[in-house]
Write a protein that holds these residues in place. Structure first.
Motif, PDB file in Angstrom:
ATOM      1  N   TYR A  14      32.635  55.514  35.800  1.00 35.99           N
ATOM      2  CA  TYR A  14      32.463  55.835  35.328  1.00 35.99           C
ATOM      3  C   TYR A  14      32.961  55.045  33.894  1.00 35.99           C
ATOM      4  N   TYR A  15      33.743  53.743  34.539  1.00 36.37           N
ATOM      5  CA  TYR A  15      34.398  52.304  33.336  1.00 36.37           C
ATOM      6  C   TYR A  15      33.673  51.115  34.143  1.00 36.37           C
ATOM      7  N   ARG A  16      33.732  50.266  33.519  1.00 35.31           N
ATOM      8  CA  ARG A  16      33.292  48.633  33.451  1.00 35.31           C
ATOM      9  C   ARG A  16      34.402  48.220  34.273  1.00 35.31           C
ATOM     10  N   HIS A  17      35.998  48.268  33.630  1.00 34.14           N
ATOM     11  CA  HIS A  17      36.954  47.737  34.512  1.00 34.14           C
ATOM     12  C   HIS A  17      38.002  49.092  34.674  1.00 34.14           C
ATOM     13  N   VAL A  18      38.212  49.095  36.184  1.00 33.33           N
ATOM     14  CA  VAL A  18      39.212  49.738  36.810  1.00 33.33           C
ATOM     15  C   VAL A  18      40.448  49.108  37.852  1.00 33.33           C
ATOM     16  N   VAL A  19      41.314  49.406  37.408  1.00 36.29           N
ATOM     17  CA  VAL A  19      42.117  47.918  38.106  1.00 36.29           C
ATOM     18  C   VAL A  19      43.781  49.190  38.640  1.00 36.29           C
ATOM     19  N   SER A  20      43.791  48.559  40.022  1.00 33.12           N
ATOM     20  CA  SER A  20      45.235  49.305  39.928  1.00 33.12           C
ATOM     21  C   SER A  20      46.871  48.280  39.743  1.00 33.12           C
ATOM     22  N   GLN A  57      55.819  41.579  18.958  1.00 30.52           N
ATOM     23  CA  GLN A  57      55.765  42.639  17.668  1.00 30.52           C
ATOM     24  C   GLN A  57      56.714  43.774  18.171  1.00 30.52           C
ATOM     25  N   LEU A  58      56.946  44.416  19.388  1.00 30.12           N
ATOM     26  CA  LEU A  58      57.347  45.845  19.669  1.00 30.12           C
ATOM     27  C   LEU A  58      58.788  45.581  18.782  1.00 30.12           C
ATOM     28  N   ALA A  59      59.347  47.365  18.441  1.00 31.78           N
ATOM     29  CA  ALA A  59      60.926  47.275  17.379  1.00 31.78           C
ATOM     30  C   ALA A  59      61.281  47.578  19.042  1.00 31.78           C
ATOM     31  N   GLY A  60      62.376  47.393  18.553  1.00 31.92           N
ATOM     32  CA  GLY A  60      63.643  47.447  19.663  1.00 31.92           C
ATOM     33  C   GLY A  60      63.773  46.790  20.871  1.00 31.92           C
ATOM     34  N   GLU A  61      64.968  47.054  21.579  1.00 29.56           N
ATOM     35  CA  GLU A  61      65.295  46.146  23.031  1.00 29.56           C
ATOM     36  C   GLU A  61      63.614  46.359  23.773  1.00 29.56           C
ATOM     37  N   ASN A  62      63.540  44.947  24.256  1.00 25.49           N
ATOM     38  CA  ASN A  62      62.312  45.642  24.816  1.00 25.49           C
ATOM     39  C   ASN A  62      63.032  45.185  27.218  1.00 25.49           C
ATOM     40  N   TYR A  63      63.097  46.252  27.877  1.00 26.23           N
ATOM     41  CA  TYR A  63      63.738  45.920  28.644  1.00 26.23           C
ATOM     42  C   TYR A  63      63.145  46.261  29.978  1.00 26.23           C
ATOM     43  N   PHE A  64      62.026  45.509  30.383  1.00 24.87           N
ATOM     44  CA  PHE A  64      60.618  45.872  31.073  1.00 24.87           C
ATOM     45  C   PHE A  64      60.077  44.954  30.896  1.00 24.87           C
ATOM     46  N   TYR A  65      58.689  44.830  29.880  1.00 22.75           N
ATOM     47  CA  TYR A  65      57.875  44.567  30.120  1.00 22.75           C
ATOM     48  C   TYR A  65      57.679  42.871  28.929  1.00 22.75           C
ATOM     49  N   ASP A  66      56.877  42.000  30.129  1.00 24.87           N
ATOM     50  CA  ASP A  66      56.629  40.886  29.308  1.00 24.87           C
ATOM     51  C   ASP A  66      55.182  40.507  30.128  1.00 24.87           C
ATOM     52  N   ALA A  67      54.799  38.715  30.107  1.00 21.88           N
ATOM     53  CA  ALA A  67      53.991  38.459  30.393  1.00 21.88           C
ATOM     54  C   ALA A  67      54.122  38.059  31.986  1.00 21.88           C
ATOM     55  N   GLN A  68      55.227  37.738  32.352  1.00 21.47           N
ATOM     56  CA  GLN A  68      55.582  37.885  33.995  1.00 21.47           C
ATOM     57  C   GLN A  68      55.597  39.028  35.367  1.00 21.47           C
ATOM     58  N   THR A  69      55.577  40.197  34.206  1.00 27.72           N
ATOM     59  CA  THR A  69      56.121  41.404  34.986  1.00 27.72           C
ATOM     60  C   THR A  69      54.633  42.301  34.659  1.00 27.72           C
ATOM     61  N   HIS A  70      54.036  41.862  33.750  1.00 22.54           N
ATOM     62  CA  HIS A  70      52.213  41.756  33.917  1.00 22.54           C
ATOM     63  C   HIS A  70      51.618  41.589  34.924  1.00 22.54           C
ATOM     64  N   ARG A  71      51.954  39.921  34.916  1.00 24.82           N
ATOM     65  CA  ARG A  71      51.135  40.090  35.980  1.00 24.82           C
ATOM     66  C   ARG A  71      51.470  40.286  37.618  1.00 24.82           C
ATOM     67  N   ARG A  72      52.893  40.617  37.587  1.00 17.01           N
ATOM     68  CA  ARG A  72      53.680  41.570  38.759  1.00 17.01           C
ATOM     69  C   ARG A  72      53.108  42.348  39.381  1.00 17.01           C
ATOM     70  N   LEU A  73      52.524  43.198  38.589  1.00 18.25           N
ATOM     71  CA  LEU A  73      52.228  45.034  37.941  1.00 18.25           C
ATOM     72  C   LEU A  73      50.952  44.843  39.078  1.00 18.25           C
ATOM     73  N   PHE A  74      50.271  43.343  38.485  1.00 15.70           N
ATOM     74  CA  PHE A  74      48.360  44.061  39.474  1.00 15.70           C
ATOM     75  C   PHE A  74      48.435  42.989  40.266  1.00 15.70           C
ATOM     76  N   SER A  75      49.783  42.318  40.673  1.00 14.02           N
ATOM     77  CA  SER A  75      49.374  41.438  42.168  1.00 14.02           C
ATOM     78  C   SER A  75      49.740  42.708  43.727  1.00 14.02           C
ATOM     79  N   LEU A  76      48.617  42.908  43.529  1.00  9.17           N
ATOM     80  CA  LEU A  76      48.725  44.651  44.826  1.00  9.17           C
ATOM     81  C   LEU A  76      48.999  43.482  46.387  1.00  9.17           C
TER      82      LEU A  76
END
Length: 91
Positions: A14-20, A57-76
């Protein structure tokens, strides 16, 4: 894992991009897997600069997400990548 792979195979129809992706969920003290679906963008392939610009551009304090975390999330792990690549049942 079998249910996650079956859902991913189904969504590919159903979708072009499906990523876990997966991460540890402290509230449940366990790893959880998720599936991101889009026809417009492959979320696993976002550039670090795009993610950093979003986080800036996020409001408030970000405690979890950044580019390095993003890369790890998708490193299965290898076993999960192998299972996701196999043909099999769908819903």
């Amino acid at each position: 894992m079998a249910l996650h792979c079956k859902m991913a195979r189904t969504l590919r129809g159903y979708y072009r991009h499906v990523v876990s992706f997966y991460t540890h969920v402290p509230a449940f003290d366990n790893d959880w897997a998720f599936i991101a679906c889009s026809d417009a963008v492959d979320l696993s392939a976002l550039e670090a600069s795009t993610i950093d610009a979003y986080c800036a551009q996020l409001a408030g304090e970000n405690y979890f997400y950044d580019a390095q975390t993003h890369r790890r999330l998708f490193s299965l792990p290898l076993y999960l990548r192998r299972e996701l690549a196999k043909p099999g049942d769908t819903f």
